[in-house]
Write a protein that holds these residues in place. Structure first.
Motif, short mmCIF file in Angstrom:
data_model
loop_
_atom_site.label_atom_id
_atom_site.label_comp_id
_atom_site.label_asym_id
_atom_site.label_seq_id
_atom_site.Cartn_x
_atom_site.Cartn_y
_atom_site.Cartn_z
N GLY A 173 0.78 -1.23 0.00
CA GLY A 173 0.00 0.00 0.00
C GLY A 173 0.81 1.28 0.00
N GLY A 174 1.98 1.29 -0.60
CA GLY A 174 2.79 2.50 -0.66
C GLY A 174 4.08 2.26 -1.39
N PRO A 175 4.83 3.32 -1.70
CA PRO A 175 6.05 3.17 -2.50
C PRO A 175 7.23 2.58 -1.74
CG PRO A 175 5.75 5.46 -1.86
CD PRO A 175 4.51 4.72 -1.42
N GLY A 176 7.19 2.59 -0.43
CA GLY A 176 8.31 2.09 0.34
C GLY A 176 9.47 3.07 0.36
N GLU A 177 10.45 2.77 1.17
CA GLU A 177 11.64 3.61 1.32
C GLU A 177 12.85 2.87 0.79
OE1 GLU A 177 14.36 5.59 4.92
OE2 GLU A 177 12.64 4.29 5.37
N THR A 178 13.61 3.52 -0.09
CA THR A 178 14.82 2.90 -0.64
C THR A 178 15.96 3.04 0.36
OG1 THR A 178 14.17 3.37 -2.92
CG2 THR A 178 16.49 2.93 -2.52
N THR A 179 16.62 1.92 0.64
CA THR A 179 17.76 1.95 1.54
C THR A 179 18.77 0.92 1.07
OG1 THR A 179 18.42 1.89 3.87
CG2 THR A 179 16.84 0.23 3.14
N ASP A 227 13.33 -12.46 6.62
CA ASP A 227 13.89 -12.61 5.28
C ASP A 227 13.85 -11.29 4.52
OD1 ASP A 227 14.32 -15.34 5.68
OD2 ASP A 227 12.31 -15.86 4.95
N ILE A 228 14.69 -11.19 3.50
CA ILE A 228 14.60 -10.12 2.52
C ILE A 228 13.97 -10.75 1.27
CG2 ILE A 228 15.88 -8.48 1.09
CD1 ILE A 228 18.04 -8.45 3.25
N GLU A 229 12.77 -10.34 0.97
CA GLU A 229 12.04 -10.94 -0.14
C GLU A 229 12.82 -10.81 -1.45
OE1 GLU A 229 7.89 -10.01 -2.52
OE2 GLU A 229 7.88 -9.82 -0.34
N GLY A 230 13.00 -11.93 -2.14
CA GLY A 230 13.71 -11.93 -3.41
C GLY A 230 15.21 -12.16 -3.29
N TYR A 231 15.72 -12.25 -2.07
CA TYR A 231 17.17 -12.43 -1.87
C TYR A 231 17.46 -13.81 -1.31
CZ TYR A 231 21.83 -11.88 0.20
OH TYR A 231 23.14 -12.04 0.55
N LYS A 244 13.82 -2.10 -0.87
CA LYS A 244 12.68 -1.27 -0.52
C LYS A 244 12.18 -1.72 0.84
CE LYS A 244 11.92 1.30 -4.27
NZ LYS A 244 11.81 2.77 -4.25
N ARG A 245 12.01 -0.75 1.73
CA ARG A 245 11.54 -1.04 3.08
C ARG A 245 10.11 -0.56 3.21
NH1 ARG A 245 15.71 0.75 7.26
NH2 ARG A 245 15.24 2.80 6.39
N PHE A 246 9.22 -1.48 3.59
CA PHE A 246 7.79 -1.18 3.68
C PHE A 246 7.30 -1.37 5.11
CE2 PHE A 246 8.56 -2.64 -0.63
CZ PHE A 246 7.85 -1.74 -1.41
N THR A 247 6.33 -0.57 5.47
CA THR A 247 5.64 -0.76 6.75
C THR A 247 4.52 -1.78 6.55
OG1 THR A 247 6.12 1.49 7.49
CG2 THR A 247 4.27 0.35 8.55
N VAL A 248 4.48 -2.79 7.38
CA VAL A 248 3.45 -3.83 7.30
C VAL A 248 2.25 -3.39 8.11
CG1 VAL A 248 2.88 -6.24 7.73
CG2 VAL A 248 5.20 -5.61 7.01
N ARG A 249 1.17 -3.14 7.44
CA ARG A 249 -0.05 -2.72 8.14
C ARG A 249 -0.71 -3.92 8.80
NH1 ARG A 249 -2.70 1.18 3.42
NH2 ARG A 249 -0.94 2.66 3.27
N ASN A 250 -1.20 -3.71 10.00
CA ASN A 250 -1.89 -4.77 10.73
C ASN A 250 -1.02 -6.02 10.86
OD1 ASN A 250 -4.29 -3.15 10.87
ND2 ASN A 250 -4.78 -3.78 8.78
N ALA A 251 0.26 -5.81 11.18
CA ALA A 251 1.18 -6.94 11.34
C ALA A 251 0.75 -7.81 12.51
CB ALA A 251 2.60 -6.41 11.57
N PRO A 252 0.87 -9.13 12.40
CA PRO A 252 0.52 -10.00 13.53
C PRO A 252 1.45 -9.73 14.71
CG PRO A 252 1.64 -11.23 11.80
CD PRO A 252 1.34 -9.89 11.22
N ASP A 254 3.25 -11.62 16.46
CA ASP A 254 4.54 -12.31 16.43
C ASP A 254 5.28 -12.10 15.12
OD1 ASP A 254 2.78 -13.69 14.87
OD2 ASP A 254 3.35 -15.69 15.59
N GLY A 255 4.82 -11.14 14.30
CA GLY A 255 5.45 -10.90 13.01
C GLY A 255 6.11 -9.53 12.95
N PRO A 256 7.02 -9.31 11.98
CA PRO A 256 7.71 -8.03 11.86
C PRO A 256 6.76 -6.94 11.36
CG PRO A 256 8.29 -9.45 10.02
CD PRO A 256 7.48 -10.29 10.97
N SER A 257 7.02 -5.72 11.79
CA SER A 257 6.23 -4.57 11.35
C SER A 257 6.82 -3.92 10.11
CB SER A 257 6.14 -3.54 12.48
OG SER A 257 7.43 -3.09 12.85
N THR A 258 7.97 -4.42 9.66
CA THR A 258 8.65 -3.90 8.49
C THR A 258 8.96 -5.05 7.54
OG1 THR A 258 9.67 -2.11 9.76
CG2 THR A 258 10.68 -2.64 7.65
N ALA A 259 8.83 -4.81 6.25
CA ALA A 259 9.18 -5.81 5.23
C ALA A 259 10.28 -5.24 4.35
CB ALA A 259 7.97 -6.18 4.40
#
Length: 273
Positions: A173-179, A227-231, A244-252, A254-259
């Protein structure tokens, strides 16, 4: 023995430069005779939301175009930005400007890198793709089950069918942040509630200036407990990744809030033990 592959000019660019870029036309709407499918607007705003993987291709006689299916595990893929399409999983990197007008995808001159392709079939793939992604093509996009479908029809009757896979930007749901993340050659032990003896990537954030030179002080090394998706990490290889670093909305709970999603491997180095 060490080797390094440095791609910083490419890494710092948003995408490959095209000699010809055109502005997208207003979206058009197509319809389908199939009663169970609906046809969303086929405009750049719809196309950019998905990675389009080639699932079928036939000529005017209905014969499969085998030259487009060299690697079944890496199907030809089209990625669209608002005014450019890029071809993924060809031998060379390929792309062109495009517009959409009156149900026609108008593709500009295709440009590509000039890397030698040692596999003859893979080398022929580039030509087979570029021949069919030029000029005006009929374009339609249909909803179907869990994934949309894109169809391109050339003037000679060649028909290419693609299945859409939502991009990370669409999913999150957004462009994410390049890092940029430097990934150490070896993993480290880390704690995971469900995986005993879990090994994690060891990473630190680094920064580059506009000239592609390292700037500032790298962050501290720390285990990345996700994990880093795709790596896919290879032990003994240190990598610098553009992600690209994304904020995970409604993260569980026990799950990460960042992807993290891999965008490009900028630099690789084999570390001798």
């Amino acid at each position: 023995m060490k080797y390094r592959l440095l791609l910083l000019p490419l890494a710092l660019a948003a995408c490959a430069q095209a000699p010809e870029t055109t502005s997208p036309a207003p979206a058009t709407t197509t319809t389908s005779a199939a009663p169970t499918s609906t046809a969303p607007a086929t405009g750049s705003s719809s196309l950019v939301q998905y990675h389009w993987q080639l699932t079928n291709a036939t000529d005017s006689n209905g014969k499969r175009i085998d030259a487009l299916f060299v690697r079944e595990d890496k199907p030809v893929q089209l990625d669209f930005s608002p005014d450019r399409l890029n071809v993924i999983n060809s031998c060379n990197s390929m792309g062109a400007g495009y517009t959409i007008r009156k149900g026609q995808l108008q593709v500009g001159s295709m440009v590509s890198t000039m890397m030698a392709c040692h596999d003859p079939a893979l080398a022929a793939l580039d030509s087979a793709i570029s021949q069919r992604l030029q000029g005006n093509l009929g374009v339609s996009m249909l909803a179907g089950g869990n994934a949309p479908h894109l169809q391109l029809v050339a003037a000679n009757g060649d028909t290419l069918n693609f299945t859409g896979m939502a991009t990370a930007q669409t999913r999150f749901g957004g462009p994410g942040e390049t890092t940029f993340l430097e990934v150490a050659a070896q993993t480290v032990p880390c704690n995971h509630p469900l995986i005993p003896d879990k090994q994690c990537l060891q990473v630190r954030e680094i920064h580059y200036d506009e000239q592609g030179l390292l700037t500032g002080t790298p962050g501290a090394w720390q285990p990345l407990n996700q994990d880093i998706e795709g790596y896919t990490h290879t032990p003994g290889i240190r990598n610098v990744l553009r992600v690209k670093r994304f904020t995970v909305r409604n993260a569980p709970a026990d799950g990460p809030s960042t992807a993290y999603v891999l965008d490009l491997v900028v630099e690789s180095q084999k570390i001798q033990q």
